[in-house]
Structure formats: C-alpha cells, structure tokens
Write a protein that holds these residues in place. Structure first.
Motif, short mmCIF file in Angstrom:
data_model
loop_
_atom_site.label_atom_id
_atom_site.label_comp_id
_atom_site.label_asym_id
_atom_site.label_seq_id
_atom_site.Cartn_x
_atom_site.Cartn_y
_atom_site.Cartn_z
N ASN A 122 0.82 -1.21 0.00
CA ASN A 122 0.00 0.00 0.00
C ASN A 122 0.85 1.26 0.00
O ASN A 122 0.56 2.22 -0.71
N LEU A 123 1.92 1.27 0.79
CA LEU A 123 2.80 2.43 0.80
C LEU A 123 3.43 2.65 -0.58
O LEU A 123 3.51 3.78 -1.06
N SER A 124 3.82 1.58 -1.22
CA SER A 124 4.41 1.68 -2.56
C SER A 124 3.45 2.31 -3.55
O SER A 124 3.83 3.15 -4.38
N LEU A 125 2.19 1.92 -3.46
CA LEU A 125 1.18 2.48 -4.37
C LEU A 125 0.95 3.97 -4.11
O LEU A 125 0.84 4.77 -5.05
N VAL A 126 0.89 4.35 -2.85
CA VAL A 126 0.70 5.76 -2.50
C VAL A 126 1.86 6.60 -3.03
O VAL A 126 1.66 7.67 -3.65
N LEU A 127 3.08 6.14 -2.80
CA LEU A 127 4.25 6.90 -3.25
C LEU A 127 4.33 6.97 -4.77
O LEU A 127 4.75 7.99 -5.34
N THR A 128 3.93 5.89 -5.45
CA THR A 128 3.94 5.89 -6.92
C THR A 128 2.92 6.87 -7.46
O THR A 128 3.21 7.63 -8.40
N ILE A 129 1.73 6.88 -6.88
CA ILE A 129 0.70 7.83 -7.31
C ILE A 129 1.18 9.27 -7.11
O ILE A 129 1.06 10.11 -8.02
N ASN A 130 1.74 9.54 -5.95
CA ASN A 130 2.20 10.90 -5.67
C ASN A 130 3.33 11.31 -6.62
O ASN A 130 3.39 12.46 -7.07
N LYS A 150 -9.31 5.84 -5.31
CA LYS A 150 -10.68 6.03 -4.84
C LYS A 150 -11.00 5.19 -3.61
O LYS A 150 -12.06 5.32 -3.01
N THR A 151 -10.09 4.29 -3.25
CA THR A 151 -10.32 3.46 -2.05
C THR A 151 -9.91 4.23 -0.80
O THR A 151 -9.12 5.17 -0.85
N GLY A 152 -10.44 3.83 0.30
CA GLY A 152 -10.05 4.44 1.57
C GLY A 152 -8.61 4.14 1.94
O GLY A 152 -8.01 4.84 2.76
N LEU A 153 -8.04 3.11 1.32
CA LEU A 153 -6.66 2.75 1.62
C LEU A 153 -5.69 3.86 1.23
O LEU A 153 -4.72 4.14 1.96
N TYR A 154 -5.95 4.50 0.12
CA TYR A 154 -5.05 5.58 -0.32
C TYR A 154 -5.00 6.68 0.73
O TYR A 154 -3.91 7.11 1.15
N ASP A 155 -6.16 7.13 1.17
CA ASP A 155 -6.20 8.22 2.16
C ASP A 155 -5.57 7.80 3.47
O ASP A 155 -4.85 8.57 4.11
N SER A 156 -5.84 6.56 3.89
CA SER A 156 -5.31 6.06 5.16
C SER A 156 -3.78 6.01 5.14
O SER A 156 -3.12 6.50 6.07
N TYR A 157 -3.22 5.41 4.11
CA TYR A 157 -1.76 5.28 4.04
C TYR A 157 -1.08 6.61 3.71
O TYR A 157 0.07 6.83 4.08
N MET A 158 -1.81 7.50 3.06
CA MET A 158 -1.28 8.84 2.80
C MET A 158 -1.09 9.59 4.12
O MET A 158 -0.09 10.27 4.34
N ARG A 159 -2.07 9.43 5.02
CA ARG A 159 -1.97 10.10 6.33
C ARG A 159 -0.83 9.53 7.16
O ARG A 159 -0.15 10.25 7.88
N GLU A 160 -0.63 8.23 7.08
CA GLU A 160 0.41 7.58 7.89
C GLU A 160 1.82 7.97 7.44
O GLU A 160 2.74 8.04 8.26
N GLY A 161 1.99 8.22 6.15
CA GLY A 161 3.31 8.57 5.65
C GLY A 161 4.22 7.35 5.58
O GLY A 161 3.82 6.21 5.82
N ASN A 162 5.48 7.60 5.27
CA ASN A 162 6.46 6.53 5.09
C ASN A 162 7.12 6.18 6.41
O ASN A 162 8.06 6.83 6.84
N LYS A 163 6.63 5.11 7.04
CA LYS A 163 7.22 4.64 8.29
C LYS A 163 8.35 3.63 8.04
O LYS A 163 9.16 3.37 8.93
N LEU A 164 8.37 3.08 6.84
CA LEU A 164 9.32 2.00 6.56
C LEU A 164 10.75 2.47 6.38
O LEU A 164 11.68 1.67 6.46
N ASN A 165 10.95 3.76 6.15
CA ASN A 165 12.34 4.22 6.05
C ASN A 165 12.99 4.38 7.43
O ASN A 165 14.14 4.79 7.53
N ARG A 166 12.23 4.06 8.47
CA ARG A 166 12.80 4.01 9.83
C ARG A 166 12.74 2.59 10.40
O ARG A 166 12.99 2.38 11.58
N TYR A 167 12.40 1.64 9.54
CA TYR A 167 12.21 0.27 10.00
C TYR A 167 13.52 -0.51 9.99
O TYR A 167 14.27 -0.47 9.01
N TYR A 168 13.78 -1.21 11.07
CA TYR A 168 14.92 -2.12 11.13
C TYR A 168 14.63 -3.12 12.24
O TYR A 168 14.60 -2.79 13.42
N ASP A 169 14.38 -4.36 11.85
CA ASP A 169 13.99 -5.40 12.80
C ASP A 169 15.23 -5.95 13.49
O ASP A 169 16.08 -6.59 12.87
#
Length: 455
Positions: free
Chosen positions: A386-394, A412-431
């Motif tokens: 979902n994040l990939s799709l949001v960033l590609t659209i933008n 047009k799905t609610g997923l776009y708006d939801s993930y747009m609000r959350e922003g990119n959290k994965l660039n701080r991810y490290y398990d």
C-alpha cells in the motif's frame, strides 16, 4: 469421502528407507529411497561437486540424513500416510517433535488449499527405527567465507552486493541453474558458483497427474539443509540467505497459514537450534536481509541497474526465464519497484504496463488487503504494498503522468487516504530480531543509510 481421507485409509505408512552416497572424482551423488507402502517407491537424487573434502564422518552423513528428512515431505504429501517410519537413521523424541512442527507449518498452504482440517499432532506419527549415525564429528574448517543462495531475484542480488562491503570472501550457491540464477551470479562476479543438482522422482510427477494430492512444500527448508552441505564441501563458515522481515506475515489474515513459512524468522531460529544441537557443522545460517522490509530491499535493488535486465522472480515464467507479466508475483514486483524507478523503466522490465491491466484487478485487491487471502506467492506485506502504491501515485502526480487504471481505482479506495496520512514509516524500519553477525549488521545499516532506505 475426500481425497485426503481416502488416500490415508488406503496407504497407511510412508517409509524413509535409506540413502546412498556415491563418490566419483567429479561428483558426490546422493540417492534417497522413500516409499508410500503399497503405492510407489521414490528415488530422488542430489548431486554436489566433489571438492576433495573428507566426507567420511558423522557430521556430513548427518547432513545427508537430515536433507532426506526435509526432502521426504514432497513425496509424503502425495497420499499423506498417517505413519512415517524412519529406517535411514535415528531420531529422539525432541527431534520427532521438531520435524512434525516443521512439516505442519511448512505444509500450511498445502493443507489450506486442499481443504484439509487437522491438528498439529494428529496429521502424522513419526516412528524412528533406524540406527544412530556413527563416526567422528568434524565441523567445517573455514574463516570469513560466505555462501549466498541465489534464486535469480532481487533479494539475493541485494545480499551479494551488501556482503561485498564486509571484506568476507563470498560465492553464490545455485540449485538447478537456469538463466536468471546464472546471470545474476555472473554479474555479481561469480563465474564458478557452487552448484547442486536436485532431481525429482518421475513417479511423483506421474501420480500428481493422476489426481493424487499435490501442493506447496517448504522449498526454503530444502535450501537451508542443502546449503549447509554445499558450504561444508566448499569450506564456507557462513550461509547468508536473503529472507526479509516481511516473510513473517501470514498469507491468510487471522491464521498461521504462510506461503513463506520456511523463509520466516521462526524457521530460521528453529533451524539454527536444530543444526547446532544435532548436526554441528560449525556453519552459521542467517538471513542477510532479515532486518528489512521488501520495500527497503526494492529501494536498494533499484540502485543496482546492471541487474535490472537479468533478474527474474516469476514462477509462471521460470522455465522460459521470462516475466510472464500476468501473475501475482509479477504484479507485486512491479508495484514494489515503482516508487524507486522511472515508471517507464519498470514497464520495460516486464514488457507490459501491469497497473493498466484490468484483468489483474482481483490479484491487485488481494495484494492490497481488500481480500483476506494474499496470493500464494512470495510477496511483501500488505502495508508495504500500500505504501508503494501511495508513493507511486504521488510521484506520477508530481511529474504530470496520467495514472494507469489500477492506480486510478486505488486512489478512490479508503486505503489511499489512510496510508497517505500515515506517511512513510518503513524508512525508519529495522527489525532487531535477527541472527546477523555484528560485522554484517553494521555494513547492512551503513548501506541502507547510504541508499536512503533507512534514516
């Protein structure tokens, strides 16, 4: 009566009879002898290059026996006999429990797609009747040498490129070489990779065609057990897989069914514990990319342009060494690369604009989480898709590029708006739940920061 119950009633026992090791100047050939008693005998084979390493010891023979234990599940599932009799070697109660756990979880997709409901204990009884393997323990003698299993996709490419910065000597490991595996290894600088040949028994293929049970088996577990044998024969003390954190996510929401179970961290931990306790090869097995998401791996891979025409991850097109351009795996890789590359370059890799293909809509819905069941492929998590799709659209909006059909739908799905609000959290991810040696962990973090996929 369903097939599962029918076949279990007809064929009550599966036997792991023996294994044969034939050594020539060139090769070491291992033949396993399995049977579904009353139905068929099977003799699959493995071939490794004879490197001159002494294999007349308990350590190597235990590796051979153990590879047979994971190989057998591909044949057992034909009829799923209730009892598995192990005559080829000896297993204690803890080992029996360990193998049943691996079979049950590794066959989760097989059980699910065949509509088989069962419990972790009742699906199989393992009966050990063989003798313990005798001989001397002989761990590998090696230092700062790494073996990287290569499947021809982007993940193993990233592992090889990262490990180049560690100062460790490295080689690629390929099972049954094909175009993409050979080409990516060659581009990485390995003209003579470590190669193993795996031959399936034709009787299994015949029975599958006749309507006996068939489905997914844990191939990455086969990679695990065979890779430590390959490393042992070639004097390498590390096996570095390319399994990411995203592999831990279940394929079916609310269940433990995971197409990628044998790529999960649970399997990695279990395998290491078993290997150290019962095999003792002295080889450390870990995943170089375990701390990362598929999203971050795609960001790293985008920078390795020399591989973009050579890599392949499509199962449907694997025999022709192509991207089929019309399966869930192709669609996933298309999506995950799109935020990091020029869109036309992604289209060029696949030979088609997959996000403008209306026939992919159902697979698209599965990938983004509108359907509880993800495709049964090695694909990333719902969040990173979902994040990939949001960033590609933008990105396409900013560049004034008209959105393809599936991105218009997604917006047009609610997923776009939801993930747009959350922003990119994965660039701080490290398990931090990983088994990387300290020096590998340090280099991975450095390279991720340099590539901008970790802040």
């Amino acid at each position: 009566m369903n097939k599962y119950d029918k076949f279990r009633k007809l064929y009550k026992t599966f036997t792991y009879k023996s294994y044969d090791i034939a050594v020539t100047d060139e090769n070491i050939k291992i033949t396993y002898n399995f049977s579904i008693d009353g139905l068929a005998d099977f003799a699959p084979q493995w071939t490794f290059k004879n490197t001159g390493v002494n294999i007349a010891n308990k350590t190597f023979e235990t590796m051979v026996f153990s590879l047979g234990m994971v190989e057998l599940v591909s044949y057992w599932k034909i009829a799923c006999p209730k009892e598995v009799i192990v005559e080829a070697g000896s297993l204690d109660e803890c080992q029996i429990k360990w193998w049943k756990d691996q079979y049950f979880n590794g066959l989760g997709e097989f059980f699910y797609t065949n509509g088989i409901e069962l419990d972790p204990d009742g699906f199989m009884n393992i009966i050990s009747t063989g003798k313990a393997i005798a001989g001397e323990d002989k761990p590998v003698e090696a230092d700062r040498k790494v073996l990287v299993p290569v499947g021809g996709g982007k993940d193993s490419v990233v592992s090889m490129e990262i490990i180049k910065n560690t100062g460790y000597e490295m080689n690629a490991y390929i099972i049954n070489p094909r175009g993409a595996t050979e080409n990516t290894a060659r581009i990485a600088g390995f003209e003579e990779p470590v190669v193993a040949g795996r031959t399936l028994d034709k009787e299994m293929l015949r029975l599958n065609k006749e309507g006996y049970l068939n489905g997914h088996t844990p191939f990455s577990a086969i990679v695990a057990f065979s890779s430590i044998m390959a490393a042992y024969l070639n004097g390498q003390s590390f096996v570095a897989l390319s399994n990411e954190s995203s592999a831990n996510e279940s394929t079916v929401k609310g269940s433990t069914v995971n197409h990628q179970y044998s790529k999960s961290f649970k399997f990695e931990l279990d395998f290491n514990e078993y290997e150290k306790k019962y095999i003792g090869s002295g080889i450390h097995y870990f995943s170089m990319l375990r701390p990362l998401s598929e999203f971050q791996i795609a960001g790293l891979f985008a920078g390795y342009k020399e591989y973009h025409k050579a890599f392949r991850s499509c199962n449907a097109g694997s025999k022709q060494d192509i991207w089929c351009g019309h399966c869930p795996k192709c669609l996933f890789v298309f999506i995950i690369l799109s935020p990091f590359m020029f869109y036309d370059d992604v289209v060029d890799i696949f030979g088609t604009n997959m996000l403008d293909d209306v026939s992919m809509e159902e697979d698209f819905k599965k990938l983004i989480g509108l359907v509880d069941e993800k495709p049964f492929e090695c694909v990333g998590s719902r969040d990173e898709i979902n994040l990939s799709l949001v960033l590609t659209i933008n990105k396409m909006d900013t560049m004034g590029i008209e959105l393809p059909t599936l991105l218009k739908y997604y917006r047009k799905t609610g997923l776009y708006d939801s993930y747009m609000r959350e922003g990119n959290k994965l660039n701080r991810y490290y398990d931090e739940n990983n088994l990387l040696p300290e020096e590998f962990d340090k280099v991975l973090k450095e390279q991720c920061i340099l590539a901008g996929v970790l802040k």
